[in-house]
Design a protein around this motif. Structure first.
Motif, PDB file in Angstrom:
ATOM      1  N   GLN A   1      -5.782   4.754   3.526  1.00  0.00           N
ATOM      2  CA  GLN A   1      -4.902   3.686   3.996  1.00  0.00           C
ATOM      3  C   GLN A   1      -5.286   3.091   5.285  1.00  0.00           C
ATOM      4  O   GLN A   1      -5.187   1.993   5.537  1.00  0.00           O
ATOM      5  CB  GLN A   1      -3.456   4.379   3.910  1.00  0.00           C
ATOM      6  CG  GLN A   1      -2.297   3.138   3.712  1.00  0.00           C
ATOM      7  CD  GLN A   1      -1.011   3.254   3.389  1.00  0.00           C
ATOM      8  OE1 GLN A   1      -0.145   2.557   3.835  1.00  0.00           O
ATOM      9  NE2 GLN A   1      -1.229   4.552   2.483  1.00  0.00           N
TER      10      GLN A   1
ATOM     11  N   LEU B   1     -14.403  -4.786   2.366  1.00  0.00           N
ATOM     12  CA  LEU B   1     -14.516  -3.361   2.594  1.00  0.00           C
ATOM     13  C   LEU B   1     -16.090  -2.853   2.594  1.00  0.00           C
ATOM     14  O   LEU B   1     -16.311  -2.041   3.419  1.00  0.00           O
ATOM     15  CB  LEU B   1     -13.819  -2.565   1.279  1.00  0.00           C
ATOM     16  CG  LEU B   1     -12.316  -3.130   1.128  1.00  0.00           C
ATOM     17  CD1 LEU B   1     -11.582  -2.569   0.110  1.00  0.00           C
ATOM     18  CD2 LEU B   1     -11.748  -2.412   2.644  1.00  0.00           C
TER      19      LEU B   1
ATOM     20  N   LEU C   1     -10.297   1.877  -2.609  1.00  0.00           N
ATOM     21  CA  LEU C   1      -9.091   1.998  -1.666  1.00  0.00           C
ATOM     22  C   LEU C   1      -8.757   3.357  -1.312  1.00  0.00           C
ATOM     23  O   LEU C   1      -8.497   3.665  -0.155  1.00  0.00           O
ATOM     24  CB  LEU C   1      -7.817   1.041  -2.124  1.00  0.00           C
ATOM     25  CG  LEU C   1      -8.246  -0.438  -2.238  1.00  0.00           C
ATOM     26  CD1 LEU C   1      -6.833  -1.058  -3.024  1.00  0.00           C
ATOM     27  CD2 LEU C   1      -8.265  -0.972  -0.861  1.00  0.00           C
TER      28      LEU C   1
ATOM     29  N   VAL D   1      -8.430   1.126   5.643  1.00  0.00           N
ATOM     30  CA  VAL D   1      -8.211  -0.186   4.607  1.00  0.00           C
ATOM     31  C   VAL D   1      -7.462  -1.401   5.505  1.00  0.00           C
ATOM     32  O   VAL D   1      -7.800  -2.525   5.671  1.00  0.00           O
ATOM     33  CB  VAL D   1      -7.319   0.132   3.443  1.00  0.00           C
ATOM     34  CG1 VAL D   1      -6.805  -1.227   2.633  1.00  0.00           C
ATOM     35  CG2 VAL D   1      -8.268   0.798   2.439  1.00  0.00           C
TER      36      VAL D   1
ATOM     37  N   LEU E   1       0.858  -1.255  -0.001  1.00  0.00           N
ATOM     38  CA  LEU E   1      -0.164  -0.159   0.171  1.00  0.00           C
ATOM     39  C   LEU E   1       0.961   1.417   0.216  1.00  0.00           C
ATOM     40  O   LEU E   1       0.351   2.027  -0.835  1.00  0.00           O
ATOM     41  CB  LEU E   1      -0.766  -0.055   1.116  1.00  0.00           C
ATOM     42  CG  LEU E   1      -2.139  -0.827   1.197  1.00  0.00           C
ATOM     43  CD1 LEU E   1      -3.053  -0.907   2.465  1.00  0.00           C
ATOM     44  CD2 LEU E   1      -2.896  -0.678  -0.278  1.00  0.00           C
TER      45      LEU E   1
END
Length: 586
Positions: A577, A559, A572, A580, A508
């Motif tokens: 972040q 999600l 995303l 997530v 990520l």
């Protein structure tokens, strides 16, 4: 002084019609402005099918202007037509409005709550505003103003004087009784159709009428008075004197009757099949399209081509245009109400895209305007064309359609400074649910090297995408990010699924951009299978696609709690972040 845009190459239908119209105008009226025309009835919402009646001549007129020639685009507002029926689905209108049937549209009250003085002005206003946004320049003509001010008095008297000639033309198309030995079904099959507009416009103009209602014991009369008592056109002309112009009529609604002098009477109009060709001659129209319903044998355009000669004119060049549909809907009809209008379309798409949909198809080609998920694909197609035009790789006909979409002879239409992908904007608007600061954060992370400075850079496209999400995406398809991790699902994952999540989470930081996340989410199943994340489809076994679908479904469940959703890279970024990582069990 307006900017005169360059003419496009003669590679598309617009340029070819412009060539033909200019040549014909020079033959008929050398040295005078070219006249093209449209006709719109504000009898209800003016829908996207009606818009083709305007866009076809507009595009031709604009091409002529690009060539430096003077041209007039007339829009006749048929606001002196009769109010035919109560449209369904219009707020503030119920069956009580039926009491106004038969009156001119400008004599019918506007729907409840309207700021406009009458029915016609109410529905005209939305179209005028939409046309301005679309860059359509036109000269509007109110037929109420034309008729009630006596502008057409000479033409009306001429039509009445030549009513026998007009009747003879119309008689060719009236349904006849079956000849002896021929069944009624066979006779009906052999007849040319009579369009509904003429049936209704001519009802009662003579005594017992046949098909177009225009013949009877008192003879044929191409003129319909509106009653001096009730204001309706359900009148019967019982006598007319050519020398004195005295006309006698009675009303079938209120039994009112009177004798008037037609050379000074302005409360009536010519029936539709006579009115239209009269206007062609009066205005000197060179180009006017007509819908397929007006182009069949015996319908208005075909019959008008014969009647126009009585007024000393010629029939315009008149391409037949096909219907415009809506994704998931049948043929539009304004009389039913509730059909999408240009204003509705411009709430969810920029003017350039809507212009392009009309410019890229020949008039006789039908097409659909998307109010469903298809709008995202249309925008993708438009953006690809935009890029091809910019780098010079687009085909000439596509370049022409693009040029007609982005601007007119007066200059370019306003456009979005940073035209980010529509599907991305829609996803962001969906996920952020109106929080502009969140939307700006996400959009700024799409391209870290060139971040968005403010949402205004993405407008008006962002606003259109947000409107589409809020008004055309069903609630069960909206995206709601989980408030808490799905602990049960995370606990049930096998080693391979856990490994795929770890590969994603580890990447990520290094891939936190739209392109980077796209590479990452598609690459995880490749890496797990022992291939490079950069491997192309040709280098991979077919089962990798199945692995990718399985991985994507897992991410969506973790999600947003369902199998599908917005594109994963956008999702995303939108979730952020930190969240997530939390939802994926880190």
């Amino acid at each position: 002084m307006p900017i005169v845009a360059q003419s496009t190459e003669t590679t598309d239908w617009v340029s070819r019609f412009a060539d033909e119209v200019i040549e014909e105008s020079e033959r008929r009226a050398p040295g005078k402005p070219v006249v093209v025309a449209s006709g719109l009835s504000p009898s209800g919402p003016i829908h996207l099918g009606n818009l083709r009646e305007v866009m076809t001549p507009h595009l031709v007129a604009d091409e002529i202007r690009r060539r430096g020639r003077e041209v007039r685009h007339l829009i006749s507002w048929d606001d002196y037509d009769r109010y035919r029926k109560v449209p369904a689905g219009i707020a503030g209108v119920d069956e009580s409005w039926a009491e106004h049937i038969g009156k001119p549209l400008t004599s019918v009250p506007a729907p409840e709550g309207s700021a406009y003085p009458n029915w016609a002005e109410h529905f005209k206003a939305a179209m005028v505003e939409a046309l301005a946004e679309l860059g359509v320049a036109f000269d509007g003509i109110s037929q109420t103003a034309q008729y009630t001010s006596g502008v057409y008095r000479e033409q009306i008297l001429h039509a009445m004087k030549h009513r026998g000639d007009i009747d003879a033309i119309l008689d060719q198309y009236r349904t006849k009784k079956a000849p002896a030995g021929q069944g009624q079904a066979q006779a009906k099959k052999s007849q040319k159709p009579v369009d509904e507009a003429e049936l209704e416009a001519a009802e009662g103009s003579g005594a017992a009428a046949e098909d177009d209602g225009s013949s009877g014991s008192a003879g044929y009369f191409p003129y319909k008075p509106y009653c001096g008592n009730c204001g309706k056109d359900l009148t019967t002309v019982t006598a007319y004197d050519d020398d004195t112009t005295e006309l006698t009529y009675t009303c079938t609604v209120c039994d009112f009757g009177e004798t008037v002098r037609l050379d000074e009477f302005d409360r009536g109009k010519l029936v539709w099949k006579v009115d239209w060709p009269m206007r062609w001659a009066y205005e000197g129209v060179i180009f006017e399209p007509s819908g397929v319903d007006h182009s069949s044998p015996g319908s208005s355009f075909q019959v008008g081509g014969q009647i126009v000669g009585i007024f000393g004119g010629e029939q315009p060049i008149g391409p037949m245009y096909a219907f415009v549909g809506i994704s998931g809907m049948a043929k539009m009809s304004s009389s039913r109400g509730g059909v999408p209008t240009p204003a509705d379309a411009l709430k969810i798409m920029e003017p350039q895209l809507l212009r392009w949909l009309y410019a890229r198809r020949r008039p006789n080609q039908s097409f659909k305007i998307a109010f469903d998920q298809e709008i995202q694909r249309l925008y993708d197609e438009w953006d690809k064309l935009d890029a091809k035009v910019a780098d010079g790789s687009a085909l000439p006909a596509d370049v022409a359609a693009h040029a007609r979409a982005v601007g007119t002879a007066a200059g370019d239409l306003p456009r979005t400074p940073r035209p980010l992908p529509y599907r991305t904007l829609a996803s962001v608007a969906d996920i952020t649910a109106g929080h502009e600061d969140q939307a700006l954060r996400i959009l700024s992370e799409l391209d870290p090297a060139n971040p968005l400075g403010s949402l205004d850079e993405a407008r008006p496209r962002y606003d259109r995408a947000e409107a589409w999400i809020n008004t055309h995406v069903p609630a069960d398809q909206r995206t709601i990010v989980r408030a808490e991790p799905d602990a049960e699902l995370l606990k049930s994952l096998d080693e391979q699924a856990q490994g795929s999540l770890r590969l994603l989470l580890d990447g990520l930081d290094a891939h936190w951009s739209l392109d980077g996340l796209t590479h990452l989410v598609y690459g995880v199943p490749k890496v797990q299978a022992g291939f490079s994340a950069d491997a192309t489809p040709k280098e991979l076994p077919p089962e990798i696609k199945g692995d990718q679908r399985k991985f994507f479904a897992l991410l969506y469940h973790l999600l947003v709690g369902r199998d599908t959703g917005p594109r994963l890279p956008t999702l995303l970024l939108a979730v952020g972040q930190e969240r997530v990582r939390e939802l994926l069990g880190e």
